[in-house]
Structure formats: C-alpha cells, structure tokens
Design a protein around this motif. Structure first.
Motif, short mmCIF file in Angstrom:
data_model
loop_
_atom_site.label_atom_id
_atom_site.label_comp_id
_atom_site.label_asym_id
_atom_site.label_seq_id
_atom_site.Cartn_x
_atom_site.Cartn_y
_atom_site.Cartn_z
N GLY A 226 46.45 40.96 41.79
CA GLY A 226 47.37 41.71 42.64
C GLY A 226 47.22 41.49 44.12
O GLY A 226 47.82 42.22 44.92
N LEU A 227 46.44 40.51 44.52
CA LEU A 227 46.23 40.25 45.95
C LEU A 227 47.39 39.42 46.51
O LEU A 227 47.98 38.61 45.81
N THR A 228 47.69 39.63 47.78
CA THR A 228 48.68 38.79 48.44
C THR A 228 48.09 37.41 48.66
O THR A 228 46.88 37.20 48.55
N ASP A 229 48.94 36.45 49.02
CA ASP A 229 48.44 35.09 49.27
C ASP A 229 47.42 35.07 50.40
O ASP A 229 46.40 34.36 50.31
N VAL A 230 47.68 35.83 51.45
CA VAL A 230 46.72 35.87 52.57
C VAL A 230 45.42 36.50 52.11
O VAL A 230 44.32 36.04 52.46
N GLU A 231 45.51 37.56 51.30
CA GLU A 231 44.30 38.20 50.79
C GLU A 231 43.52 37.28 49.85
O GLU A 231 42.29 37.33 49.81
N LEU A 232 44.25 36.45 49.09
CA LEU A 232 43.56 35.47 48.24
C LEU A 232 42.68 34.55 49.09
O LEU A 232 41.51 34.31 48.76
N ASP A 233 43.27 34.04 50.16
CA ASP A 233 42.51 33.15 51.04
C ASP A 233 41.37 33.91 51.71
O ASP A 233 40.25 33.39 51.81
N ASP A 234 41.64 35.14 52.17
CA ASP A 234 40.61 35.95 52.81
C ASP A 234 39.45 36.21 51.86
O ASP A 234 38.27 36.10 52.24
#
Length: 266
Positions: free
Chosen positions: A156-164
């Motif tokens: 459920g993470l956003t793409d930016v959160e995936l990278d973070d």
C-alpha cells in the motif's frame, strides 16, 4: 571542504553510460593499440584488486600491471578511474542473487534484501565506502533496484514511499557494514582481541568510573560491555538495528493498510 570520498557518476555521463551498457560503437581499425582484452576482464581485475587491497589500491597503473599490459592501453577500454568505478560497482550489483521472495511475509522479504546486501558488503568491503548519491545507472543497478522494490509490493505504499523505504533499509545496511569494516580494521591493527581488551579495561574502568557521578553510564556501560565482551559488537548492532528499521517501516505499512480499509487512525 567536505571529506574526500569515492563517488559514483563522477566521470563523463555520456561515456559512462556507453560503457555501462556496452553501447559504444566499434571504432574502425586505426593506428591505436590493438585490443587484446575485454572490458569485462579489465573490470574483473579491478574488482579483484579492490577486494584484496581496498579501493585506494585501484589505479589504472595497478590494474594494468595485474593484467600484464601497458597502463596506457587500459584507456582503450575505459576512459579513466571514475568511469571504471561505476562499472565495477554495477558489475558486482549484477552478480547479486535475486531469489523469488513472493512467498514470504513482508518482513521476511525485507530481511532477505538486507541479508543479500550485507553479504555483498562482506564479499566486497570497498563497496560500503562508495557514495552512490548519483548512482551508476547500469543494468546491474537497475536489476537490483527492480528486484528490491518488488519486496515492498502489495504493502500500500506510494511510489515515492517505496523508494524512501528501500533507501532507508539499504542505508542502514550500508552504515552497519561500514561499522563492521572499522571493527575488522581495528582488530587487524591491534595485538589484542576485543575480549582481551575488555578484560584488561573493565577493572581499570571500575577504578575511575564513579557510579555516584555517572550512575546511568556506569550501569548501562558495564551491562553492555559484559554482554558483548567488547565495547561494540557489529553482529548484535546489525540484528538489533534491522529489527528497529522493520518495526519503523511496519508503522507506515499498517497506517497505509488502515487508510485503504477506511479504518480511522487508532
């Protein structure tokens, strides 16, 4: 001035990308030196040298000597050390295992990513000391990035959160690897083991450490020293830190799951 450290993508961007992806067109025969090696052989020699003696030992002259060729002939294959470093790093990234993690729970998947990166730093200790703020955008790095991002799929993470989240995890592993390398270096330089050093230091410390003035430091420091037989245990620090990293990511993952389910924050 900032400290001098090795960084990727410090060379010419166009020439680096051509080298990483081996897209450079074959030059027509000319009056230059005749090729007797491949880029892969040059990179393998450089990696072996870095593994054995550290990245500071990797010079164009040293690599040429290891290959038994004239130093100037290496420039037929790589423009310089900056570009060579990028290909070295991309090569070892490309050699990392990429097991199927789909059947594991999310913590198991992330633990596997951390474990594989820790193993990389143990095989190639010099990698942990390289700054990749501008990463080498080659096939090895991109395959690694793709594989590791998939460990976070379905959370459920956003793409930016995936990278973070991936950056956060890998940053911890790299920092832990640097600390472990420092400990190995100090052990190699000294004549005492950590256990011997602590056995000699503990009674001396007890004579000068006033529990009345430093009650918390005295209690905690003694307990930690006795638990580890040293001032610092890199293996313990890694295991403890990884659990805390995953606990922290778990808070974000649980929050996103509640949001998707429409559950009010608890």
């Amino acid at each position: 001035m900032p400290p001098s450290i090795d960084r990727t993508s410090a060379g010419d961007p166009a020439r680096t990308l051509e080298l990483l992806w081996r897209s450079r067109r074959e030059r027509p025969p000319g009056r230059g030196p005749r090729k007797t090696l491949t880029v892969e052989e040059v990179v393998a020699a450089a990696v072996a040298l870095a593994d054995a003696e550290g990245l500071e030992a990797v010079t164009m002259r040293a690599v040429a000597q290891a290959l038994g060729v004239a130093p100037m002939s290496l420039y037929t294959y790589v423009p310089g050390k900056a570009e060579l470093l990028d290909v070295m790093l991309d090569t070892v990234f490309g050699q990392m295992p990429r097991p199927d993690l789909s059947g594991l729970p999310w913590r198991g998947r992330l633990e596997a990513v951390a474990r594989d990166n820790r193993a990389l730093f143990e095989r190639h200790p010099w990698v942990a000391a390289v700054s990749t703020a501008r990463p080498p955008l080659g096939p090895g790095l991109l395959a690694k990035y793709e594989h590791e991002l998939r460990a976070f799929e379905g959370l459920g993470l956003t793409d930016v959160e995936l990278d973070d989240a991936l950056t956060f995890l890998l940053g911890f592993v790299q920092s832990s690897a640097r600390s472990a390398a420092d400990v190995r270096a100090s052990r190699g330089e000294g004549t005492l083991t950590d256990e011997q050093w602590w056995a000699l230091s503990e009674p001396l410390l007890a004579e000068v450490l006033d529990p009345g003035r430093y009650p918390t430091a005295s209690r905690v420091g003694t307990a930690a020293g006795q638990a580890h037989n040293a001032a610092y245990d890199p293996g313990h620090a890694y295991r403890f830190g990884l659990r805390r990293v995953l606990d922290g990511l778990g808070v974000l993952i649980d929050r996103r799951a509640r949001e998707q389910a429409g559950t009010p924050p608890g």
